[in-house]
Motif scaffolding. Structure first.
Motif, PDB file in Angstrom:
ATOM      1  N   ARG A 160       2.910  10.315  -6.253  1.00 25.79           N
ATOM      2  CA  ARG A 160       3.364  10.996  -6.513  1.00 25.79           C
ATOM      3  C   ARG A 160       4.726  11.394  -7.102  1.00 25.79           C
ATOM      4  NH1 ARG A 160       4.084  12.005   0.498  1.00 25.79           N
ATOM      5  NH2 ARG A 160       5.903  12.472  -0.205  1.00 25.79           N
ATOM      6  N   GLY A 161       4.520   9.739  -8.084  1.00 20.43           N
ATOM      7  CA  GLY A 161       6.021   9.812  -8.602  1.00 20.43           C
ATOM      8  C   GLY A 161       7.638   9.534  -8.596  1.00 20.43           C
ATOM      9  N   ALA A 162       7.509   8.411  -7.496  1.00 20.04           N
ATOM     10  CA  ALA A 162       8.470   8.637  -6.599  1.00 20.04           C
ATOM     11  C   ALA A 162       9.534   7.898  -7.557  1.00 20.04           C
ATOM     12  CB  ALA A 162       8.137   8.172  -4.917  1.00 20.04           C
ATOM     13  N   ARG A 163      10.575   7.275  -6.855  1.00 19.99           N
ATOM     14  CA  ARG A 163      11.386   5.867  -7.593  1.00 19.99           C
ATOM     15  C   ARG A 163      11.796   5.158  -6.642  1.00 19.99           C
ATOM     16  NH1 ARG A 163      16.421   9.340  -9.730  1.00 19.99           N
ATOM     17  NH2 ARG A 163      15.379  11.322  -8.295  1.00 19.99           N
ATOM     18  N   ILE A 164      10.930   4.178  -6.046  1.00 21.64           N
ATOM     19  CA  ILE A 164      11.099   2.780  -5.304  1.00 21.64           C
ATOM     20  C   ILE A 164      11.568   1.695  -5.966  1.00 21.64           C
ATOM     21  CG2 ILE A 164       9.293   2.098  -4.354  1.00 21.64           C
ATOM     22  CD1 ILE A 164       7.227   4.022  -5.860  1.00 21.64           C
ATOM     23  N   ALA A 165      13.290   1.952  -5.010  1.00 25.24           N
ATOM     24  CA  ALA A 165      12.963  -0.232  -4.536  1.00 25.24           C
ATOM     25  C   ALA A 165      12.628  -0.381  -3.841  1.00 25.24           C
ATOM     26  CB  ALA A 165      14.995   0.364  -3.912  1.00 25.24           C
ATOM     27  N   LEU A 166      12.004  -1.594  -4.637  1.00 26.74           N
ATOM     28  CA  LEU A 166      10.183  -2.680  -3.615  1.00 26.74           C
ATOM     29  C   LEU A 166      11.187  -3.763  -3.468  1.00 26.74           C
ATOM     30  CD1 LEU A 166       8.235  -2.210  -7.125  1.00 26.74           C
ATOM     31  CD2 LEU A 166       7.721  -1.002  -4.208  1.00 26.74           C
ATOM     32  N   PHE A 167      11.571  -3.810  -1.771  1.00 27.45           N
ATOM     33  CA  PHE A 167      12.788  -5.400  -1.503  1.00 27.45           C
ATOM     34  C   PHE A 167      11.485  -6.080  -1.325  1.00 27.45           C
ATOM     35  CE2 PHE A 167      16.362  -2.091  -0.801  1.00 27.45           C
ATOM     36  CZ  PHE A 167      16.574  -2.238  -2.172  1.00 27.45           C
ATOM     37  N   ALA A 168      11.690  -7.618  -1.213  1.00 26.47           N
ATOM     38  CA  ALA A 168      11.266  -8.718  -0.487  1.00 26.47           C
ATOM     39  C   ALA A 168      11.163  -9.652  -0.796  1.00 26.47           C
ATOM     40  CB  ALA A 168       9.463  -7.881  -0.621  1.00 26.47           C
ATOM     41  N   ARG A 169      11.046 -10.517  -0.668  1.00 25.65           N
ATOM     42  CA  ARG A 169      11.653 -12.390  -0.820  1.00 25.65           C
ATOM     43  C   ARG A 169      10.645 -12.554  -2.130  1.00 25.65           C
ATOM     44  NH1 ARG A 169      10.633 -16.033   4.261  1.00 25.65           N
ATOM     45  NH2 ARG A 169       8.658 -15.028   4.764  1.00 25.65           N
ATOM     46  N   GLY A 170       9.263 -12.624  -1.665  1.00 28.57           N
ATOM     47  CA  GLY A 170       9.126 -13.351  -3.220  1.00 28.57           C
ATOM     48  C   GLY A 170       8.213 -12.504  -4.371  1.00 28.57           C
ATOM     49  N   ALA A 171       9.354 -13.147  -4.826  1.00 25.81           N
ATOM     50  CA  ALA A 171       9.428 -12.861  -6.681  1.00 25.81           C
ATOM     51  C   ALA A 171       8.405 -12.355  -6.875  1.00 25.81           C
ATOM     52  CB  ALA A 171      10.473 -13.997  -7.738  1.00 25.81           C
ATOM     53  N   GLY A 172       6.974 -13.804  -6.943  1.00 23.08           N
ATOM     54  CA  GLY A 172       5.397 -12.918  -7.344  1.00 23.08           C
ATOM     55  C   GLY A 172       5.414 -11.847  -7.303  1.00 23.08           C
ATOM     56  N   GLY A 173       5.248 -11.825  -5.902  1.00 24.30           N
ATOM     57  CA  GLY A 173       4.348 -10.636  -5.067  1.00 24.30           C
ATOM     58  C   GLY A 173       5.428  -9.254  -6.102  1.00 24.30           C
ATOM     59  N   LEU A 174       6.748  -9.450  -6.217  1.00 21.33           N
ATOM     60  CA  LEU A 174       7.099  -8.138  -6.438  1.00 21.33           C
ATOM     61  C   LEU A 174       7.004  -7.501  -7.759  1.00 21.33           C
ATOM     62  CD1 LEU A 174      10.906  -8.518  -4.754  1.00 21.33           C
ATOM     63  CD2 LEU A 174       9.810  -6.191  -4.706  1.00 21.33           C
ATOM     64  N   ALA A 175       6.982  -8.729  -8.534  1.00 23.51           N
ATOM     65  CA  ALA A 175       6.583  -8.376  -9.375  1.00 23.51           C
ATOM     66  C   ALA A 175       5.340  -7.539  -9.785  1.00 23.51           C
ATOM     67  CB  ALA A 175       6.766  -9.685 -10.878  1.00 23.51           C
ATOM     68  N   ALA A 176       4.890  -8.250  -9.207  1.00 26.16           N
ATOM     69  CA  ALA A 176       2.877  -7.034  -9.376  1.00 26.16           C
ATOM     70  C   ALA A 176       3.254  -5.913  -8.432  1.00 26.16           C
ATOM     71  CB  ALA A 176       1.924  -8.014  -8.791  1.00 26.16           C
ATOM     72  N   ALA A 177       3.837  -6.223  -7.248  1.00 27.98           N
ATOM     73  CA  ALA A 177       3.738  -4.150  -7.345  1.00 27.98           C
ATOM     74  C   ALA A 177       4.302  -3.981  -8.568  1.00 27.98           C
ATOM     75  CB  ALA A 177       4.751  -4.584  -5.610  1.00 27.98           C
ATOM     76  N   ALA A 178       5.410  -4.202  -8.707  1.00 31.39           N
ATOM     77  CA  ALA A 178       6.332  -3.378  -9.474  1.00 31.39           C
ATOM     78  C   ALA A 178       5.885  -3.498 -10.694  1.00 31.39           C
ATOM     79  CB  ALA A 178       7.652  -3.613 -10.009  1.00 31.39           C
ATOM     80  N   ASP A 179       5.309  -3.352 -11.133  1.00 30.21           N
ATOM     81  CA  ASP A 179       3.821  -3.377 -12.416  1.00 30.21           C
ATOM     82  C   ASP A 179       2.825  -2.741 -12.120  1.00 30.21           C
ATOM     83  OD1 ASP A 179       4.612  -4.978 -14.174  1.00 30.21           O
ATOM     84  OD2 ASP A 179       3.599  -6.864 -13.886  1.00 30.21           O
ATOM     85  N   GLU A 180       2.460  -2.279 -10.594  1.00 31.22           N
ATOM     86  CA  GLU A 180       1.702  -1.612  -9.963  1.00 31.22           C
ATOM     87  C   GLU A 180       2.703   0.083 -10.402  1.00 31.22           C
ATOM     88  OE1 GLU A 180      -1.157  -4.313  -7.341  1.00 31.22           O
ATOM     89  OE2 GLU A 180      -0.370  -2.824  -6.334  1.00 31.22           O
ATOM     90  N   ALA A 193       1.135  -1.195   0.001  1.00 30.67           N
ATOM     91  CA  ALA A 193      -0.233   0.130   0.136  1.00 30.67           C
ATOM     92  C   ALA A 193       0.909   1.375   0.008  1.00 30.67           C
ATOM     93  CB  ALA A 193      -0.836   0.099   1.445  1.00 30.67           C
ATOM     94  N   VAL A 194       2.260   0.746   0.676  1.00 35.41           N
ATOM     95  CA  VAL A 194       2.864   2.197   0.957  1.00 35.41           C
ATOM     96  C   VAL A 194       3.019   3.050  -0.622  1.00 35.41           C
ATOM     97  CG1 VAL A 194       5.293   3.201   1.808  1.00 35.41           C
ATOM     98  CG2 VAL A 194       3.585   2.282   3.264  1.00 35.41           C
ATOM     99  N   ALA A 195       3.709   1.211  -1.561  1.00 30.50           N
ATOM    100  CA  ALA A 195       4.659   1.650  -2.194  1.00 30.50           C
ATOM    101  C   ALA A 195       3.403   1.817  -3.788  1.00 30.50           C
ATOM    102  CB  ALA A 195       5.310   0.369  -3.211  1.00 30.50           C
ATOM    103  N   ARG A 196       2.313   1.961  -3.082  1.00 26.34           N
ATOM    104  CA  ARG A 196       1.080   2.637  -4.370  1.00 26.34           C
ATOM    105  C   ARG A 196       0.839   4.111  -3.906  1.00 26.34           C
ATOM    106  NH1 ARG A 196      -3.154  -2.383  -3.200  1.00 26.34           N
ATOM    107  NH2 ARG A 196      -2.269  -4.084  -4.753  1.00 26.34           N
ATOM    108  N   ALA A 197       1.593   4.110  -3.093  1.00 33.46           N
ATOM    109  CA  ALA A 197       0.911   5.592  -2.575  1.00 33.46           C
ATOM    110  C   ALA A 197       2.255   6.258  -2.679  1.00 33.46           C
ATOM    111  CB  ALA A 197       0.515   5.897  -1.175  1.00 33.46           C
TER     112      ALA A 197
END
Length: 335
Positions: free
Chosen positions: A27-47, A19-23
């Motif tokens: 705002r047009g931020a550049r976001i480094a997304l760190f987590a273990r799950g590759a599937g969830g990370l890929a979906a978060a990056a797409d969002e 939810a934080v990454a979406r928010a």
């Protein structure tokens, strides 16, 4: 903060981190997304990309300091100097203390407590030389008040609270331009309760009232934008819990001993296909994306009166001053 801010979010694949990454993406931020799950990370990056942000997903286990530090270096090399670091990753086990093994306890503590320590180390290693930046610790009301069935989680959140207070004093002592703040959250409707290891007979649930993770994301962004406050509290249950624990901790212990087991379980939620993310991610590349929300959408609140008051303190203070002035004028006119 400027729209081009560089943000690191740990635990970014699901729940509050998602939810934080979406928010930030809005705002047009550049976001480094760190987590273990590759599937969830890929979906978060797409969002993030769909919402207007720049995404750099990296599979990272925050319990491993070297992994996290390398990922932080990659974030700065690809996105630029980190402005905001948000520690939100955690893992836990639901069950009574006697049901938990030393291995389970160690693993959950390494992720939930040491993950925050490792993240803060990686952030300060880069922020301190520049004398700027913000670190936000995503905490919980359970950092102040332990509840049954969550000894490992409550212990870790209490540890994070002490760590945060101690390190913040050190930064203040050296007059550092790096800011630290903490957001204390209530029970939230996140996948935590669907994929954390559980020894309970029924599906675990947060202590009510339950709130949507977007409320937490709003608080995290506000804390990052205004980090001079030591901590932010969100949700109606948090202050009530703190006050009760301060006034009558013994009575609260007895109350939670009676109610804390049933209030944290839900027999209406199907637990037959339960996931387990303690040692391996539940949202791996071949697994499903859990998103930000959990199984309690029908009862979770999207608004909190307490958080509205916290967000509008200046407006309320101005209204109080106006009312006081009007009262003074009326009093003089009656003389």
């Amino acid at each position: 903060m400027p729209a081009s801010e560089v943000v690191v979010v740990t635990g970014a694949s699901a729940g509050v981190g998602r939810a934080v990454a979406r928010a930030y993406a809005r705002r047009g931020a550049r976001i480094a997304l760190f987590a273990r799950g590759a599937g969830g990370l890929a979906a978060a990056a797409d969002e993030v990309r769909e919402l207007g942000g720049t995404a750099l997903p990296r599979p990272v286990d925050v319990a491993e300091h070297d992994q996290l530090d390398r990922a932080a270096g990659e974030a700065e090399a690809n996105l630029g100097p980190i402005d905001v670091w948000i520690n939100a990753a955690f893992s836990t086990v639901f069950g009574t203390f006697d049901e938990l093994s030393p291995e389970e306890y160690a693993r959950a503590t390494q992720v939930t407590y040491l993950g925050f320590v490792h993240g803060t180390m990686a952030a300060l290693r880069r922020m301190r030389p520049r004398d700027r930046g913000v670190v936000v610790q995503v905490g919980s009301a359970l950092a102040y008040r332990g509840v049954p069935l969550q000894t490992v989680y409550c212990g870790a959140k209490h540890a994070i609270q002490g760590f945060h207070e101690s390190l913040r004093c050190e930064l203040l002592h050296e007059r550092s331009g790096v800011q630290m703040t903490m957001v204390q959250l209530p029970g939230l409707n996140t996948p935590q309760f669907s994929w954390a290891r559980s020894k309970l007979p029924h599906h675990p649930q947060p202590v009510p009232p339950i709130y949507q993770p977007e409320l937490a994301a709003d608080a995290v962004l506000r804390a990052a934008d205004r980090p001079r406050r030591r901590e932010y509290w969100v949700g109606g249950s948090t202050v009530g819990t703190l006050l009760a624990n301060s006034v009558a901790p013994g009575l609260l212990d007895r109350y939670l001993a009676r109610t804390g087991f049933s209030s944290q379980q839900n027999s209406d939620v199907d637990d037959s296909a339960r996931a387990d993310n303690l040692f391996e991610p539940a949202d791996a590349a071949e697994g499903r994306d859990f998103g930000a929300h959990g199984a309690f959408g029908g009862t979770a609140h999207s608004r909190s009166p307490q958080w509205w008051v916290a967000r509008n303190q200046a407006l309320l203070a101005l209204g109080g001053a106006v009312l006081a002035g009007v009262g003074a004028v009326l009093a003089r006119s009656r003389r």
